[in-house]
Design a protein around this motif. Sequence first.
Motif, PDB file in Angstrom:
ATOM      1  N   GLY A 118      -0.788   7.260  34.402  1.00 16.95           N
ATOM      2  CA  GLY A 118      -2.141   6.909  34.164  1.00 16.95           C
ATOM      3  C   GLY A 118      -3.094   7.400  35.311  1.00 16.95           C
ATOM      4  N   LYS A 119      -2.667   7.849  36.254  1.00 19.34           N
ATOM      5  CA  LYS A 119      -3.489   8.355  37.455  1.00 19.34           C
ATOM      6  C   LYS A 119      -3.852   9.830  37.333  1.00 19.34           C
ATOM      7  CE  LYS A 119      -3.462   4.200  39.206  1.00 19.34           C
ATOM      8  NZ  LYS A 119      -2.798   3.256  39.855  1.00 19.34           N
ATOM      9  N   THR A 120      -5.080  10.104  38.050  1.00 14.62           N
ATOM     10  CA  THR A 120      -5.231  11.500  38.506  1.00 14.62           C
ATOM     11  C   THR A 120      -5.075  11.447  39.930  1.00 14.62           C
ATOM     12  OG1 THR A 120      -6.845  11.451  36.713  1.00 14.62           O
ATOM     13  CG2 THR A 120      -7.102  13.177  38.498  1.00 14.62           C
ATOM     14  N   LEU A 121      -4.600  12.572  40.374  1.00 14.73           N
ATOM     15  CA  LEU A 121      -4.166  13.066  41.650  1.00 14.73           C
ATOM     16  C   LEU A 121      -5.717  13.993  42.112  1.00 14.73           C
ATOM     17  CD1 LEU A 121      -1.530  12.561  40.768  1.00 14.73           C
ATOM     18  CD2 LEU A 121      -0.757  13.942  42.555  1.00 14.73           C
ATOM     19  N   THR A 122      -6.272  13.472  43.146  1.00 12.05           N
ATOM     20  CA  THR A 122      -7.397  14.147  43.565  1.00 12.05           C
ATOM     21  C   THR A 122      -7.450  14.555  44.998  1.00 12.05           C
ATOM     22  OG1 THR A 122      -8.664  12.320  44.056  1.00 12.05           O
ATOM     23  CG2 THR A 122      -8.781  13.152  41.667  1.00 12.05           C
ATOM     24  N   ARG A 123      -8.249  15.756  45.397  1.00 12.30           N
ATOM     25  CA  ARG A 123      -8.519  16.221  46.624  1.00 12.30           C
ATOM     26  C   ARG A 123      -9.887  17.022  46.557  1.00 12.30           C
ATOM     27  NH1 ARG A 123      -4.066  18.711  49.923  1.00 12.30           N
ATOM     28  NH2 ARG A 123      -5.865  19.995  50.892  1.00 12.30           N
ATOM     29  N   PRO A 124     -10.284  17.427  47.663  1.00 14.03           N
ATOM     30  CA  PRO A 124     -11.492  18.147  47.107  1.00 14.03           C
ATOM     31  C   PRO A 124     -11.240  19.307  46.583  1.00 14.03           C
ATOM     32  CG  PRO A 124     -11.308  17.546  49.650  1.00 14.03           C
ATOM     33  CD  PRO A 124     -10.160  16.960  48.862  1.00 14.03           C
ATOM     34  N   MET A 125     -11.766  19.428  45.379  1.00 13.64           N
ATOM     35  CA  MET A 125     -12.095  20.817  44.579  1.00 13.64           C
ATOM     36  C   MET A 125     -10.793  20.712  43.764  1.00 13.64           C
ATOM     37  SD  MET A 125     -14.015  23.626  46.835  1.00 13.64           S
ATOM     38  CE  MET A 125     -13.852  24.822  45.728  1.00 13.64           C
ATOM     39  N   VAL A 126     -10.188  19.741  43.649  1.00 14.89           N
ATOM     40  CA  VAL A 126      -8.587  19.684  42.820  1.00 14.89           C
ATOM     41  C   VAL A 126      -8.562  18.335  42.267  1.00 14.89           C
ATOM     42  CG1 VAL A 126      -6.032  19.763  43.001  1.00 14.89           C
ATOM     43  CG2 VAL A 126      -7.539  21.205  44.502  1.00 14.89           C
ATOM     44  N   LYS A 127      -8.050  18.573  40.665  1.00 10.53           N
ATOM     45  CA  LYS A 127      -7.674  17.241  40.053  1.00 10.53           C
ATOM     46  C   LYS A 127      -6.732  17.616  39.391  1.00 10.53           C
ATOM     47  CE  LYS A 127     -12.239  15.087  39.718  1.00 10.53           C
ATOM     48  NZ  LYS A 127     -13.231  14.371  38.827  1.00 10.53           N
TER      49      LYS A 127
END
Length: 117
Positions: free
Chosen positions: A36-45
């Motif tokens: 149920g989560k989204t993995l995020t970092r700058p410019m990446v999802k």
Amino acid sequence: MRLVMMAAVAVTMAAPAWADLVKIEDQGQFVRLINGKTLTRPMVKLTVSPDGQIEGRGSLWEIEGSWSWQGGFFCRDLFWGGDALGYNCQEVQASADGQIKFTSDRGAGDSAMFRLR
């Protein structure tokens, strides 16, 4: 010289607490973490689904692939913008404050830190 040492200490103190990361040992633990989560970092999802699929965007390109859990490692086969990034098994570590770190080559290679949202 003293100023340089003080600056180094200040940077070290402000750095993320790597010691707070705990190795994820099994697939069930990993699925509970990412479900149920989204993995995020700058410019990446990215979405890493419990059923073994990976989807998202990195910069301007689509990311897709599949994953499995093997011998204590997250093993993925990934395509970014249609280009194969290849198969790689990665060590996974997570922190209580919602960070997750993937280290390629079974923990011996490069790392990427994501936020779980």
